[in-house]
Structure formats: structure tokens, C-alpha cells
Design an enzyme around this catalytic site. Structure first.
Site, PDB file in Angstrom:
ATOM      1  N   TYR A  54       0.832  -1.210   0.000  1.00  0.00           N
ATOM      2  CA  TYR A  54       0.000   0.000   0.000  1.00  0.00           C
ATOM      3  C   TYR A  54       0.869   1.264   0.000  1.00  0.00           C
ATOM      4  O   TYR A  54       0.619   2.202  -0.774  1.00  0.00           O
ATOM      5  CB  TYR A  54      -0.898  -0.048   1.234  1.00  0.00           C
ATOM      6  CG  TYR A  54      -1.869   1.086   1.394  1.00  0.00           C
ATOM      7  CD1 TYR A  54      -3.068   1.123   0.683  1.00  0.00           C
ATOM      8  CD2 TYR A  54      -1.603   2.128   2.286  1.00  0.00           C
ATOM      9  CE1 TYR A  54      -3.973   2.159   0.847  1.00  0.00           C
ATOM     10  CE2 TYR A  54      -2.500   3.172   2.457  1.00  0.00           C
ATOM     11  CZ  TYR A  54      -3.685   3.182   1.738  1.00  0.00           C
ATOM     12  OH  TYR A  54      -4.579   4.215   1.907  1.00  0.00           O
ATOM     13  N   LYS A 108       1.075   4.249  -2.784  1.00  0.00           N
ATOM     14  CA  LYS A 108       0.768   5.649  -2.454  1.00  0.00           C
ATOM     15  C   LYS A 108       1.966   6.551  -2.699  1.00  0.00           C
ATOM     16  O   LYS A 108       1.809   7.719  -3.074  1.00  0.00           O
ATOM     17  CB  LYS A 108       0.277   5.746  -1.001  1.00  0.00           C
ATOM     18  CG  LYS A 108      -1.047   5.023  -0.755  1.00  0.00           C
ATOM     19  CD  LYS A 108      -2.168   5.618  -1.605  1.00  0.00           C
ATOM     20  CE  LYS A 108      -3.505   4.930  -1.408  1.00  0.00           C
ATOM     21  NZ  LYS A 108      -4.565   5.515  -2.254  1.00  0.00           N
TER      22      LYS A 108
HETATM   23  P1  NAP Z   1     -13.326   2.482   1.297  1.00  0.00           P
HETATM   24  O1  NAP Z   1     -14.256   3.036   2.321  1.00  0.00           O
HETATM   25  O2  NAP Z   1     -12.849   1.085   1.409  1.00  0.00           O
HETATM   26  O3  NAP Z   1     -13.979   2.730  -0.182  1.00  0.00           O
HETATM   27  C1  NAP Z   1     -13.274   2.299  -1.300  1.00  0.00           C
HETATM   28  C2  NAP Z   1     -14.005   2.745  -2.531  1.00  0.00           C
HETATM   29  O4  NAP Z   1     -13.244   2.335  -3.691  1.00  0.00           O
HETATM   30  C3  NAP Z   1     -15.367   2.113  -2.698  1.00  0.00           C
HETATM   31  O5  NAP Z   1     -16.204   3.046  -3.336  1.00  0.00           O
HETATM   32  C4  NAP Z   1     -15.094   0.906  -3.605  1.00  0.00           C
HETATM   33  O6  NAP Z   1     -16.237   0.489  -4.359  1.00  0.00           O
HETATM   34  C5  NAP Z   1     -14.054   1.518  -4.530  1.00  0.00           C
HETATM   35  N1  NAP Z   1     -13.186   0.533  -5.193  1.00  0.00           N
HETATM   36  C6  NAP Z   1     -12.393  -0.417  -4.621  1.00  0.00           C
HETATM   37  N2  NAP Z   1     -11.751  -1.126  -5.569  1.00  0.00           N
HETATM   38  C7  NAP Z   1     -12.155  -0.625  -6.761  1.00  0.00           C
HETATM   39  C8  NAP Z   1     -11.873  -0.958  -8.124  1.00  0.00           C
HETATM   40  N3  NAP Z   1     -11.024  -1.945  -8.438  1.00  0.00           N
HETATM   41  N4  NAP Z   1     -12.476  -0.230  -9.108  1.00  0.00           N
HETATM   42  C9  NAP Z   1     -13.338   0.780  -8.810  1.00  0.00           C
HETATM   43  N5  NAP Z   1     -13.638   1.135  -7.538  1.00  0.00           N
HETATM   44  C10 NAP Z   1     -13.061   0.432  -6.532  1.00  0.00           C
HETATM   45  O7  NAP Z   1     -11.976   3.346   1.243  1.00  0.00           O
HETATM   46  P2  NAP Z   1     -11.667   4.840   1.784  1.00  0.00           P
HETATM   47  O8  NAP Z   1     -11.151   4.738   3.171  1.00  0.00           O
HETATM   48  O9  NAP Z   1     -12.788   5.746   1.469  1.00  0.00           O
HETATM   49  O10 NAP Z   1     -10.413   5.186   0.867  1.00  0.00           O
HETATM   50  C11 NAP Z   1     -10.539   5.908  -0.348  1.00  0.00           C
HETATM   51  C12 NAP Z   1      -9.152   6.306  -0.815  1.00  0.00           C
HETATM   52  O11 NAP Z   1      -8.520   7.085   0.190  1.00  0.00           O
HETATM   53  C13 NAP Z   1      -8.236   5.100  -1.071  1.00  0.00           C
HETATM   54  O12 NAP Z   1      -7.388   5.373  -2.182  1.00  0.00           O
HETATM   55  C14 NAP Z   1      -7.417   5.041   0.196  1.00  0.00           C
HETATM   56  O13 NAP Z   1      -6.185   4.414  -0.020  1.00  0.00           O
HETATM   57  C15 NAP Z   1      -7.268   6.513   0.516  1.00  0.00           C
HETATM   58  N6  NAP Z   1      -6.922   6.796   1.896  1.00  0.00           N
HETATM   59  C16 NAP Z   1      -7.755   6.413   2.917  1.00  0.00           C
HETATM   60  C17 NAP Z   1      -7.387   6.703   4.229  1.00  0.00           C
HETATM   61  C18 NAP Z   1      -8.252   6.335   5.400  1.00  0.00           C
HETATM   62  O14 NAP Z   1      -7.808   6.521   6.536  1.00  0.00           O
HETATM   63  N7  NAP Z   1      -9.456   5.830   5.204  1.00  0.00           N
HETATM   64  C19 NAP Z   1      -6.182   7.354   4.483  1.00  0.00           C
HETATM   65  C20 NAP Z   1      -5.374   7.719   3.426  1.00  0.00           C
HETATM   66  C21 NAP Z   1      -5.752   7.432   2.132  1.00  0.00           C
HETATM   67  P3  NAP Z   1     -17.321  -0.571  -3.709  1.00  0.00           P
HETATM   68  O15 NAP Z   1     -18.153   0.202  -2.736  1.00  0.00           O
HETATM   69  O16 NAP Z   1     -18.119  -1.012  -4.912  1.00  0.00           O
HETATM   70  O17 NAP Z   1     -16.540  -1.660  -3.056  1.00  0.00           O
END
Ligand code: NAP
Length: 254
Positions: free
Chosen positions: A162, A166
Site C-alpha cells: 500500500y 501511495k
Molecule cells: P473504502 O471506504 O474502502 O472505499 C473504497 C471505494 O473504492 C469504494 O467506493 C469501492 O467500491 C471503490 N473501489 C475499490 N476497488 C475498486 C476498483 N477496483 N475499481 C473501482 N472502484 C473500486 O476506502 P476509503 O477509506 O474511502 O479510501 C478511499 C481512498 O482514500 C483510497 O485510495 C485510500 O487508499 C485513501 N486513503 C484512505 C485513508 C483512510 O484513513 N481511510 C487514508 C489515506 C488514504 P465498492 O463500494 O463497490 O466496493
């Protein structure tokens, strides 16, 4: 949803957001809609959540379209751009948000754990970026925002795959920013810290407590905190900002 900026600074803009059904991507779709943009967004399989996001965006006055499209597929990237052209008339903003984790210590990490995370988080952003560049270069304007992470800057035990994806997004951001700046296209990244979504809810309680202890602001962030930073970087208000990584992390990475 607690958006605080009610201006319509994105009125008339047409946006693509990957992974808009849940979490940060959902908040980004709604924030862009609140500010006046129309939005095509993708999701992996969660059709119910996607429909909820789509309906809420439309309640905010936006045209909104949900497309089941796997970001790891080049054909899906092209179909997203086609959907934006057909349904919205073009594309001005791309937010590469879709991301997954497959956490393991490096010594135990399987090839698939590494490959799937890179394919979704990094290759997916490359494919979408390449697909929007041609129309954006033709219109000589556009804004791309990539969802990096504080983990891409600092590393994190158990997340070699991951963190590499990133960190790779930061290199992608800066390289493409240099290539297209003279074409009127800006490319930036946001680097969220710990944000309350399904992704962090999956962490063991002890790991969450240890994570929060590292945050000067003393708490997790919200998806809306990240969405407001994304909307700013996508807006004309950020017109002279490109190649930057904006941390949205309560001070964690300083
Ligand atoms: P999440 O709640 O797990 O949501 C992930 C989203 O991505 C969902 O809408 C999912 O669709 C979609 N997705 C996953 N695989 C996909 C694919 N192959 N093609 C198209 N869509 C896909 O994640 P999140 O926490 O909101 O994270 C969103 C972004 O922010 C990610 O890039 C993550 O790395 C980044 N981020 C998150 C955090 C954190 O603390 N949460 C921190 C830093 C960065 P479905 O609903 O259909 O599964």
C-alpha cells in the site's frame, strides 16, 4: 453530511471520481456536487451504496451517474471517459480515489497481495489519467487530484504494498504535472492521515488507538475533511497550484 463551503465554485464543471460509492470517494462526489459540478463516478461492486451516493448528489442539484467499472481495466477507464462525454458533455476534473489494502508484513506478503494493491491504487490512477489527458489537452484545461496517503510519505509496517502504491502516486502526480502544466492541466495529490471509513474500521482497536496517538489534532479525520481539500485543488481557486501533495492529517506527517 457536514459540508461547510456552500459556494458554487465548481458550477459547470464535469467530474470523474473513481470509487465514489463509499467513504472518502462518496464524500468527494457529494462535495463536488454541492459546489455545482456534475459527476460520473465508478464503484467496484456495491451497487446499493453507489445508488445512494448518486441519488444524494442529484438531490444537491447535480447530474450524477454511477458506473460499475474496475479501475484496473484500461477498457473501463475509456468507458468512464465516454460516459462523462455522453452524459455530461466532457471532463474537467478527475479524482483518482479508488483504493484497497491487503495488509501483511513484507516477509509474509503473497505476490497477489502486492500485485492487486498496485493494480488498483497505482495502475488504476495511471489508466484513468492517460484516458482523460487527451480531451483535457484538446480543451487546454483540466484538474487531476490523486488520493495518496500519509503512509506513502512515512511508510507503515504491514503496508509495504500500500505504501509503495501511495508513494508511486506522488511520483505519478509530479511527473504528469510537469508534462501537462503548459497545456493548462494541473495535477495534485492529497495525503490523508487516519480517516474514519470502512477501511480504517477494519483495523484492530489497538492499532486504531496507536494511530490516533500519533495525530497532533488528537482524533481521526472525516471523509468530508478530505473532500473539501480535493474540491479546492480541483477548483479554479487553486489555479496556480500543481505538482503538490496536500496532507489532510491533523498534523500527523509534519
Ligand atoms: P473504502 O471506504 O474502502 O472505499 C473504497 C471505494 O473504492 C469504494 O467506493 C469501492 O467500491 C471503490 N473501489 C475499490 N476497488 C475498486 C476498483 N477496483 N475499481 C473501482 N472502484 C473500486 O476506502 P476509503 O477509506 O474511502 O479510501 C478511499 C481512498 O482514500 C483510497 O485510495 C485510500 O487508499 C485513501 N486513503 C484512505 C485513508 C483512510 O484513513 N481511510 C487514508 C489515506 C488514504 P465498492 O463500494 O463497490 O466496493
Amino acid at each position: 453530511m457536514g459540508g461547510i463551503d456552500m459556494t458554487k465554485d465548481l458550477a459547470g464543471k464535469r467530474a470523474i471520481v473513481t470509487g465514489g460509492s463509499r467513504g472518502i470517494g462518496r464524500a468527494v462526489v457529494l462535495e463536488l456536487a454541492r459546489r455545482g459540478a456534475d459527476v460520473v463516478f465508478s464503484y467496484a461492486g456495491n451497487a446499493e451504496a453507489a445508488e445512494r451516493t448518486r441519488a444524494e448528489a442529484e438531490e444537491l442539484g447535480a447530474r450524477s451517474v454511477a458506473v460499475k467499472a474496475d479501475v484496473t481495466s484500461a477498457e473501463a477507464a475509456t468507458s468512464m471517459v465516454d460516459a462523462a462525454k455522453e452524459e455530461l458533455g466532457g471532463v474537467d476534473i478527475l479524482v483518482n480515489n479508488a483504493g484497497i489494502t491487503r495488509d501483511k508484513l513484507c516477509a509474509r506478503m503473497k505476490d497477489d497481495d502486492f500485485d492487486q494493491v498496485i493494480a488498483c491504487n497505482l495502475r488504476g490512477a495511471f489508466l484513468m489519467t492517460r484516458a482523460v489527458l487527451r480531451p483535457m489537452m484538446r480543451q487546454r484545461s483540466g484538474a487531476i487530484v490523486n488520493m495518496s496517503s500519509v503512509v506513502g510519505i512515512r511508510g507503515n509496517a504491514g503496508q509495504a504494498n500500500y505504501a509503495a502504491s501511495k508513494a508511486g502516486l506522488i511520483g505519478l502526480t509530479k511527473s504528469v504535472a510537469r508534462e501537462v502544466a503548459r497545456s493548462g492541466i494541473r495535477v495534485n495529490a492529497v495525503a490523508p492521515g487516519f480517516i474514519a471509513t470502512d477501511m480504517t474500521a477494519a483495523m484492530p482497536e489497538a492499532a486504531r488507538e496507536a494511530a490516533v496517538a500519533q495525530v497532533p489534532a488528537g482524533d481521526l479525520g472525516t471523509p468530508e475533511d478530505v473532500a473539501r481539500a480535493v474540491a479546492f485543488l480541483a477548483s479554479d481557486g487553486a489555479g496556480y497550484i500543481t505538482g503538490q501533495v496536500l496532507a489532510v492529517d491533523g498534523g500527523m506527517s509534519m
